[in-house]
Design an enzyme around this catalytic site. Structure first.
Site, short mmCIF file in Angstrom:
data_model
loop_
_atom_site.label_atom_id
_atom_site.label_comp_id
_atom_site.label_asym_id
_atom_site.label_seq_id
_atom_site.Cartn_x
_atom_site.Cartn_y
_atom_site.Cartn_z
N TRP A 19 -4.97 3.18 -1.30
CA TRP A 19 -4.62 1.47 -0.91
C TRP A 19 -4.89 1.13 -0.04
CZ3 TRP A 19 1.52 0.18 1.05
CH2 TRP A 19 1.13 -0.69 1.29
N ASP A 45 -5.74 9.03 -5.39
CA ASP A 45 -4.15 7.92 -5.89
C ASP A 45 -5.38 6.24 -5.43
OD1 ASP A 45 -2.11 7.29 -7.06
OD2 ASP A 45 -2.02 6.23 -4.70
N TYR A 81 -4.36 -2.50 -5.97
CA TYR A 81 -5.01 -2.49 -4.21
C TYR A 81 -6.12 -3.32 -4.60
CZ TYR A 81 -1.81 1.29 -4.21
OH TYR A 81 -1.11 2.54 -3.93
N HIS A 94 4.37 1.67 -11.20
CA HIS A 94 4.08 2.07 -10.15
C HIS A 94 5.95 0.79 -9.75
CE1 HIS A 94 1.42 0.17 -6.50
NE2 HIS A 94 2.54 0.92 -6.04
N SER A 135 5.55 6.48 -10.18
CA SER A 135 5.39 6.23 -8.43
C SER A 135 6.63 5.41 -8.40
CB SER A 135 4.52 5.66 -7.90
OG SER A 135 4.29 5.34 -6.49
#
Ligand SMILES: NC(=O)c1ccc[n+]([C@@H]2O[C@H](COP(=O)([O-])OP(=O)(O)OC[C@H]3O[C@@H](n4cnc5c(N)ncnc54)[C@H](OP(=O)(O)O)[C@@H]3O)[C@@H](O)[C@H]2O)c1
Length: 342
Positions: free
Chosen positions: A36, A66, A71, A136, A167
């Site tokens: 991220w 990940d 991002y 997400h 997630s």
């Protein structure tokens, strides 16, 4: 070691331990990499530092990264693709889809949207098939829509994704998600300051052979022990703009623990450090003490941070007394703030 379902051999480094991920047949580095910060929302991180951090992770034996389409609006995925092209090691990339929706509504999780998001990630990552696609943090209602998981099954059949997972924010969402047989992994906040997933979810995930990805393992830096009451964060760092949950779920920033309480609790953890272990390594080792966890995915902005984090794998296990001390600290200082919120 051959990964079932992935047509390649995954390498292993002697100082890194590897663990199974769901029913994929993959063995992933128990300390992996969260990408991220190298995409955005964490203040400025140059491409050079992002690439160097990724390369350092691979040098340390990380074989699982990940990321997410959002991002840095694809930047994180593109940097990963660039590093993968320059390396011979086989790297598994887990990405995510769903946050491109202007508003998080269940109705947004359509076949057309999911397909378009997957196609974008395929382009960014320069691959024909995504290794692992995670929803997400969709609205809770999505877990009551089997048709969404049916679309993911179709994307697997079409070869656009190999496996999928979720997630999410709440333990209850995870318990519902793992009822869907195609779900291979659950990514959840789990760290010394967020212990509820270990209560019920881990046993059920193990029983169903669903992998656990422990995210925000350093509580956004609180558990590294470097933060101070007057630490300043850039205006484009979520530790500034989301400290009170203004932009997205409060739990994603400092694990949802209020900053001053977190600093004080981190100082108490400092007194528990075994010789030769840094605060960051302690935080990661604590997570790795739970065998339901496939890997922790710490973010890292510099090669030095990454190698310190990866070194946690080879550190000795924490003692029963130390684990009990962290448990007491959590019960007394942290639990009232987080336990029943997520
Ligand atoms: N909704 C979701 O699905 C979601 C949400 C959050 C995270 N994630 C995933 O989980 C990953 C990890 O979580 P996170 O990045 O939010 O938080 P984290 O791993 O708890 O914290 C990462 C930050 O801590 C600092 N740091 C890392 N290693 C350090 C070290 N050894 N010493 C000192 N400082 C260190 C770095 O920031 P500074 O140097 O600036 O302090 C780094 O960006 C993400 O990268 C992402 O892949 C997913």
């Amino acid at each position: 070691m051959i990964g079932i379902g992935l047509q390649f051999t995954l390498g292993e480094e002697p100082n890194m331990e590897y663990r199974p991920l769901g029913r994929t047949g993959w063995k992933v580095s128990e300390v992996s990499f969260g990408a991220w910060a190298i995409g955005g929302s964490w203040g400025h991180v140059s491409d050079e530092d992002g690439l160097a951090s990724l390369n350092q992770a691979i040098d340390c034996g990380v074989n699982f990264i990940d990321t997410a389409d959002v991002y840095g609006n694809g930047r994180s995925e593109r940097l990963i693709a660039q590093v993968k092209r320059s390396r011979k090691e086989q790297i598994i990339v887990a990405t995510k889809a769903g946050r491109r929706l202007p508003k998080q509504v269940t109705e947004g999780y359509t076949r057309a949207n999911l397909t378009a998001w997957v196609e974008d990630s395929l382009r960014n990552l320069s691959v024909d098939s995504l290794d692992l696609l995670q929803l997400h943090c969709p609205p809770t209602e999505v877990y009551y829509r089997p048709e969404v998981f049916g679309i993911l099954d179709d994307l697997v059949k079409a070869g656009r994704i190999r496996y999928y997972g979720v997630s999410l924010e709440k333990v209850e969402e995870a318990l519902k998600a793992i009822e869907f047989p195609g779900v291979q992994s659950v990514q959840v906040i789990f760290n010394c300051f967020r212990q509820r997933p270990a209560e019920l979810l881990f046993a059920q995930a193990k029983q169903k052979q669903v992998g656990i990805l422990a995210r925000v393992p350093l509580a956004s830096g609180l558990l590294t022990g470097k933060l101070r009451p007057d630490s300043a964060f850039a205006s484009d760092d979520h530790r500034n703009f989301n400290r009170y949950g203004n932009a997205f779920d409060l739990g994603e920033t400092f694990s949802g623990v209020d900053y001053e309480t977190g600093l004080a609790a981190a100082e108490e953890i400092r007194s528990l450090l075994p010789k030769g272990m840094s605060m960051s390594q302690f935080a990661l080792k604590w997570i790795l003490m739970f065998d339901a966890v496939s890997c922790a995915i710490p973010g890292g902005k510099t090669p030095a941070q990454v190698s310190e984090n990866c070194d946690a794998s080879a550190k000795p296990a924490l003692s029963r007394e130390t684990m009990a001390a962290v448990q007491r600290l959590y019960e007394q200082k942290i639990r009232p703030l987080v336990h029943h919120r997520w």
